[in-house]
Design an enzyme around this catalytic site. Sequence first.
Site, PDB file in Angstrom:
ATOM      1  N   LYS A 115      91.400  30.017  74.164  1.00  0.00           N
ATOM      2  CA  LYS A 115      91.345  29.015  73.091  1.00  0.00           C
ATOM      3  C   LYS A 115      90.009  28.293  73.210  1.00  0.00           C
ATOM      4  CE  LYS A 115      94.342  25.349  71.255  1.00  0.00           C
ATOM      5  NZ  LYS A 115      95.724  24.846  71.378  1.00  0.00           N
ATOM      6  N   ASP A 254     102.960  28.372  61.761  1.00  0.00           N
ATOM      7  CA  ASP A 254     102.069  29.154  62.632  1.00  0.00           C
ATOM      8  C   ASP A 254     102.116  28.642  64.076  1.00  0.00           C
ATOM      9  OD1 ASP A 254     100.774  26.914  61.203  1.00  0.00           O
ATOM     10  OD2 ASP A 254      99.069  27.354  62.496  1.00  0.00           O
ATOM     11  N   ASP A 264     101.087  25.492  71.258  1.00  0.00           N
ATOM     12  CA  ASP A 264     100.112  24.672  70.548  1.00  0.00           C
ATOM     13  C   ASP A 264     100.266  23.186  70.825  1.00  0.00           C
ATOM     14  OD1 ASP A 264      97.790  24.915  69.112  1.00  0.00           O
ATOM     15  OD2 ASP A 264      98.711  26.350  67.755  1.00  0.00           O
TER      16      ASP A 264
HETATM   17  P1  AMP Z   1      96.187  24.451  65.046  1.00  0.00           P
HETATM   18  O1  AMP Z   1      96.377  23.142  64.355  1.00  0.00           O
HETATM   19  O2  AMP Z   1      95.514  24.336  66.382  1.00  0.00           O
HETATM   20  O3  AMP Z   1      97.414  25.256  65.087  1.00  0.00           O
HETATM   21  O4  AMP Z   1      95.126  25.255  64.154  1.00  0.00           O
HETATM   22  C1  AMP Z   1      95.372  25.581  62.815  1.00  0.00           C
HETATM   23  C2  AMP Z   1      94.377  26.600  62.359  1.00  0.00           C
HETATM   24  O5  AMP Z   1      93.039  26.069  62.410  1.00  0.00           O
HETATM   25  C3  AMP Z   1      94.326  27.875  63.171  1.00  0.00           C
HETATM   26  O6  AMP Z   1      94.037  28.906  62.282  1.00  0.00           O
HETATM   27  C4  AMP Z   1      93.194  27.602  64.125  1.00  0.00           C
HETATM   28  O7  AMP Z   1      92.642  28.793  64.648  1.00  0.00           O
HETATM   29  C5  AMP Z   1      92.222  26.875  63.245  1.00  0.00           C
HETATM   30  N1  AMP Z   1      91.281  26.006  63.994  1.00  0.00           N
HETATM   31  C6  AMP Z   1      91.570  24.850  64.622  1.00  0.00           C
HETATM   32  N2  AMP Z   1      90.458  24.321  65.165  1.00  0.00           N
HETATM   33  C7  AMP Z   1      89.433  25.162  64.886  1.00  0.00           C
HETATM   34  C8  AMP Z   1      88.021  25.180  65.156  1.00  0.00           C
HETATM   35  N3  AMP Z   1      87.434  24.204  65.859  1.00  0.00           N
HETATM   36  N4  AMP Z   1      87.307  26.218  64.687  1.00  0.00           N
HETATM   37  C9  AMP Z   1      87.874  27.203  63.977  1.00  0.00           C
HETATM   38  N5  AMP Z   1      89.182  27.240  63.680  1.00  0.00           N
HETATM   39  C10 AMP Z   1      89.960  26.238  64.128  1.00  0.00           C
HETATM   40 MG    MG Z   2      98.125  26.764  65.966  1.00  0.00          MG
END
Ligand code: AMP
Ligand code: MG
Length: 487
Positions: A115, A254, A264
Amino acid sequence: MSTAIPLTLSFDGRFARELEELAVPWQAEEAPDPQLLILNEPLASELGLDPSSLRTPEGTLLLIGNRVPEGATPVAQAYAGHQFGGYSPLLGDGRALLLGEVTDIHGQLRDIHLKGSGRTPFARAGDGLAVVGPMLREYLVSEAMHAMGIPTTRSLAVVATGRPVRRETMLPGAVLTRVASSHLRVGSFQFARVNGDTDLLRRLADHAIRRHYPDAALADKPYLAFFDAVIAAQASLVAQWMLVGFVHGVMNTDNMTISGETIDYGPCAFMDVFDPGSVYSSIDEGGRYAYANQPPIAEWNLTRLAEALLPLLHDDQDQAVALAVESLGAFRAQYSGAWSAGMKSKLGLRADTHDDVASPLVDGLLGLLQEGKVDYASFFRSLGSAARGTPENARAMFADPEAFDAWAARWKALAPNADLMDRVNPVYIPRNHLVEEALEAAIAGDLDPFNRLLAVLADPYTQRHGLERYAGPAPEDFGNYRTFCGT
Ligand code: AMP
Ligand code: MG
């Protein structure tokens, strides 16, 4: 590159091979100056890895995907998902990679996942990066959850990359090496379904059944049995969160696994004062993912899974819907069963205590806790002492101790078992003020408070002398806690 180090990590690459429509081969970005901040040695050994090899510079490169073992195919996984109720047909790993699967010493397949490993084709506007504070936070909270016996992804390592990352300020970058029984999510099935490819959907379900629910393959209706198994796993998981006062904070589809592991750790937090409306996430303005909403949200997410699975449940859509609805109907009873059984244990009551007796007792107590703004974890732990005949600490938590006395008299009449209570009511949880204190020191370069807190949380149910400061609620001046996700 040749090496004398026995880093004999042999990756299976099963996900990439069986589900190539969901797997984009990709490489981690190179870290300018990788420094291992923390390594989970017991977990490394469980995975069949040699901890001392992982501590070498080359081992550190392996932990962040900058050295890819032969045969491994790192991939970014595609998935869809409902975020705060709104559907996104394409999310995917924007800043993560699946290195592949390894077989652990118990013969179980485990994902090794990165990550913060750089932008992928799913990154959209994101920078693909992660920073030290939130990655250490995920490490700490996930390992605390594991120590409490709650199914969760694990944390193998956090490596500082040496790359500054722009957030509100510049922050040190990091990669978390995460371990999971898989990264299959409700959103993986939503992705497969939306692309209208029943063959892919079937292969995904078959893959999930083989990995997580092999018994479903033997059932009359394997895909329905699979769905039932996911429902049961999630009902049990969310009940465990509720019993321990965990607020996940971002239960998007997700972020809900097929395996039933917690995944997550972004804006999650442990509730201090008992309040069903507890919300910590700065972006959850409507309180969609508040503490008390977690069971209905899990059910909502499982309904989204049902929609994705319909073509596998029956050729006739009406019949497929009828089957799915019937299965979903089991969620509430399973959740309630797990919650009441867990509450009986927390109160030291026999498992066969009738619900007509236990439920009013539980409801009455939760009402008192909420009214009195009582610290949830401390109260339950001190109730063990009350069961042993010293109710003073528990009693002192209430502004109106007489109401507690009346409740306690009814409870004591059931002869609660204090030893049972101590096995399920943790003394040490990742309290928000302690987590913040440890992270602040770690970011300033001192990992000692982090390591001490981690060691305390590794044994949550055994009270130890000298650790009093880890057991109590936050000081008054800690204020309202807010968490941030996606950082
Ligand atoms: P999460 O809230 O961590 O479940 O992320 C939701 C979505 O946003 C997922 O598709 C992650 O891969 C993407 N995401 C979160 N932070 C970043 C970042 N800094 N760069 C690229 N994608 C991100
Ligand atoms: Mg996620």
